[in-house]
Design an enzyme around this catalytic site. Sequence first.
Site, short mmCIF file in Angstrom:
data_model
loop_
_atom_site.label_atom_id
_atom_site.label_comp_id
_atom_site.label_asym_id
_atom_site.label_seq_id
_atom_site.Cartn_x
_atom_site.Cartn_y
_atom_site.Cartn_z
N LYS A 1 39.45 56.30 14.62
CA LYS A 1 38.13 56.48 13.99
C LYS A 1 38.00 55.45 12.87
O LYS A 1 38.21 55.72 11.69
CB LYS A 1 37.97 57.91 13.47
CG LYS A 1 36.51 58.32 13.28
CD LYS A 1 36.39 59.82 13.11
CE LYS A 1 34.97 60.24 12.79
NZ LYS A 1 34.03 60.05 13.92
N GLU B 1 31.69 57.43 26.10
CA GLU B 1 31.20 58.36 25.09
C GLU B 1 29.90 57.82 24.52
O GLU B 1 29.47 56.71 24.85
CB GLU B 1 32.24 58.55 23.99
CG GLU B 1 32.58 57.27 23.24
CD GLU B 1 33.67 57.44 22.20
OE1 GLU B 1 34.04 58.59 21.90
OE2 GLU B 1 34.15 56.41 21.68
N LEU C 1 36.98 58.74 21.56
CA LEU C 1 37.58 59.48 20.46
C LEU C 1 37.91 60.90 20.90
O LEU C 1 37.18 61.52 21.69
CB LEU C 1 36.59 59.52 19.29
CG LEU C 1 37.11 60.09 17.97
CD1 LEU C 1 38.12 59.14 17.34
CD2 LEU C 1 35.96 60.34 17.01
N TYR D 1 37.77 56.81 8.75
CA TYR D 1 36.89 57.81 8.14
C TYR D 1 36.90 59.09 8.94
O TYR D 1 37.37 59.13 10.09
CB TYR D 1 35.47 57.27 8.01
CG TYR D 1 34.68 57.24 9.31
CD1 TYR D 1 33.70 58.19 9.58
CD2 TYR D 1 34.92 56.26 10.27
CE1 TYR D 1 32.98 58.16 10.76
CE2 TYR D 1 34.20 56.23 11.45
CZ TYR D 1 33.22 57.18 11.70
OH TYR D 1 32.51 57.16 12.88
#
Length: 282
Positions: free
Chosen positions: A148, A180, A204, A34
């Site tokens: 992702k 993260e 990411l 996504y």
Amino acid sequence: MHFPIAFFNGQYLPKQEISISPDDRGFLFGDGTYEVVRIYHGKPFRLHRHIERLRYSTEAIRIPFSNFNQIEELAYTLIQKNELPHGEAILYIQITRGVAPRSHSFPLNTSPTVYACLFPVPDFSKQRKEGVRAILVPDLRWQRCDIKSISLLANVLASQEAIERHAHEAIFVRNGWITEGTHTNVCRVVKGILQTPPLNGHLLNGITREVILELCHTLKIPVEEVPISETAFTQSEEILILGTITEIMPVIAVNDIQIGNGKPGPITQKLQNAFNELLSSE
């Protein structure tokens, strides 16, 4: 604000008319990718970079989808059909492997399911001005967080824990090192230098992260992409979390430990101002 029209497998339909097969591998396995794109003044921000990242993720998990040129067209068509010529929204795009009999292994000839819609932008203006609290949680995710993926259970649980502990975000720690947030990249400031963890399979490649590093270069703010230990993190002068929806958010406390003077710091504010100027110019 309500955005009634969505995109589903080549058609623009009222969202309530869309139905997804119970045999879709996205529904059964979280087998898909996504993207989330911010729309400012009726224009998707850094759309081409989001499409590049969607291509990277989709190819990495071997979904046979190649019509990435369609993504830009559907983005602008959704803006037009939802009567958003100059407004703000969030564009959500999802590609799953499609419908197939339930099996962990996948057939090679599935037809991917493509879905996209708009949803309203939450108002975080107060949080950006005053700062937020964050918590640290163990990073129990898989080794390919550079993809992702829609498989987000670890993020969901960590985000819920943050809410229940009256924090805005949960930041992952893997073997003593910061990676993260559940939906953000992380930076800190020490001795005037902005530091952020280097890209690898544990985080990411955030689009907002890219933009902030570009702005640091323009503003002559020194940058280091270096590992950040959990201990050093809580001793930072400033902490920032970055994301498409979050934008640039100052963190003023981590696990109830005050960061700096407990207020958004000067480099955070300088980057926020530069980011807003960039949005006005693009």
